[in-house]
Scaffold this motif. Sequence first.
Motif, PDB file in Angstrom:
ATOM      1  N   THR A   4      -0.132   2.339  -9.016  1.00  0.00           N
ATOM      2  CA  THR A   4      -1.159   3.372  -8.925  1.00  0.00           C
ATOM      3  C   THR A   4      -1.566   3.519  -7.469  1.00  0.00           C
ATOM      4  N   ALA A   5      -2.292   4.575  -7.165  1.00  0.00           N
ATOM      5  CA  ALA A   5      -2.755   4.807  -5.798  1.00  0.00           C
ATOM      6  C   ALA A   5      -3.620   3.643  -5.322  1.00  0.00           C
ATOM      7  N   GLN A   6      -4.456   3.116  -6.216  1.00  0.00           N
ATOM      8  CA  GLN A   6      -5.323   1.997  -5.845  1.00  0.00           C
ATOM      9  C   GLN A   6      -4.492   0.751  -5.532  1.00  0.00           C
ATOM     10  N   GLN A   7      -3.426   0.507  -6.295  1.00  0.00           N
ATOM     11  CA  GLN A   7      -2.572  -0.642  -6.042  1.00  0.00           C
ATOM     12  C   GLN A   7      -1.842  -0.501  -4.705  1.00  0.00           C
ATOM     13  N   GLU A   8      -1.404   0.712  -4.395  1.00  0.00           N
ATOM     14  CA  GLU A   8      -0.741   0.953  -3.118  1.00  0.00           C
ATOM     15  C   GLU A   8      -1.718   0.752  -1.964  1.00  0.00           C
ATOM     16  N   LYS A   9      -2.944   1.236  -2.148  1.00  0.00           N
ATOM     17  CA  LYS A   9      -3.981   1.073  -1.130  1.00  0.00           C
ATOM     18  C   LYS A   9      -4.275  -0.414  -0.917  1.00  0.00           C
ATOM     19  N   MET A  10      -4.354  -1.169  -2.012  1.00  0.00           N
ATOM     20  CA  MET A  10      -4.618  -2.606  -1.930  1.00  0.00           C
ATOM     21  C   MET A  10      -3.514  -3.308  -1.149  1.00  0.00           C
ATOM     22  N   GLY A  11      -2.274  -2.946  -1.411  1.00  0.00           N
ATOM     23  CA  GLY A  11      -1.148  -3.537  -0.696  1.00  0.00           C
ATOM     24  C   GLY A  11      -1.190  -3.224   0.786  1.00  0.00           C
ATOM     25  N   ARG A  12      -1.494  -1.970   1.112  1.00  0.00           N
ATOM     26  CA  ARG A  12      -1.575  -1.541   2.511  1.00  0.00           C
ATOM     27  C   ARG A  12      -2.701  -2.277   3.233  1.00  0.00           C
ATOM     28  N   CYS A  13      -3.883  -2.343   2.606  1.00  0.00           N
ATOM     29  CA  CYS A  13      -5.027  -3.026   3.215  1.00  0.00           C
ATOM     30  C   CYS A  13      -4.746  -4.516   3.359  1.00  0.00           C
ATOM     31  N   ASN A  14      -4.099  -5.097   2.373  1.00  0.00           N
ATOM     32  CA  ASN A  14      -3.773  -6.517   2.414  1.00  0.00           C
ATOM     33  C   ASN A  14      -2.832  -6.817   3.580  1.00  0.00           C
ATOM     34  N   ALA A  15      -1.861  -5.938   3.810  1.00  0.00           N
ATOM     35  CA  ALA A  15      -0.932  -6.131   4.919  1.00  0.00           C
ATOM     36  C   ALA A  15      -1.667  -6.020   6.254  1.00  0.00           C
ATOM     37  N   GLU A  16      -2.596  -5.077   6.351  1.00  0.00           N
ATOM     38  CA  GLU A  16      -3.359  -4.901   7.594  1.00  0.00           C
ATOM     39  C   GLU A  16      -4.319  -6.057   7.839  1.00  0.00           C
ATOM     40  N   ALA A  17      -4.714  -6.758   6.788  1.00  0.00           N
ATOM     41  CA  ALA A  17      -5.671  -7.859   6.913  1.00  0.00           C
ATOM     42  C   ALA A  17      -4.990  -9.180   7.262  1.00  0.00           C
ATOM     43  N   ALA A  18      -3.699  -9.151   7.498  1.00  0.00           N
ATOM     44  CA  ALA A  18      -2.981 -10.387   7.821  1.00  0.00           C
ATOM     45  C   ALA A  18      -3.611 -11.034   9.052  1.00  0.00           C
ATOM     46  N   GLY A  19      -3.863 -12.324   8.961  1.00  0.00           N
ATOM     47  CA  GLY A  19      -4.443 -13.061  10.079  1.00  0.00           C
ATOM     48  C   GLY A  19      -5.950 -13.176  10.012  1.00  0.00           C
ATOM     49  N   LYS A  20      -6.597 -12.370   9.197  1.00  0.00           N
ATOM     50  CA  LYS A  20      -8.046 -12.443   9.049  1.00  0.00           C
ATOM     51  C   LYS A  20      -8.363 -13.425   7.928  1.00  0.00           C
TER      52      LYS A  20
END
Length: 99
Positions: free
Chosen positions: A34-50
Amino acid sequence: MKQILISLALVAVSTGSWAQAASAPEAASAPAKTAQQEKMGRCNAEAAGKTGDERKAFMKECLSAKKASQTDKMKTCNEQAKGKKGDERKAFMKECLSA
């Protein structure tokens, strides 16, 4: 004896093809993200290292961010294009609106 070996071979082959046929529909019927799952994946990738509170705050902000509408993009790009004329403005607007 020969018939028993042939029978066992047929059972083995039919069992193998049955198992393969049973697993094939599962892969084909996997639901699309779903769009929300894709958004979660994208945000999770951007949050790497935090980590910790920093990651929690980032994820909250990232997941709640809404995509800018075309009208909002047009307003922002027009404001940024002030002072530009002709082909320069046209090229800038094209790049700005496609981003």
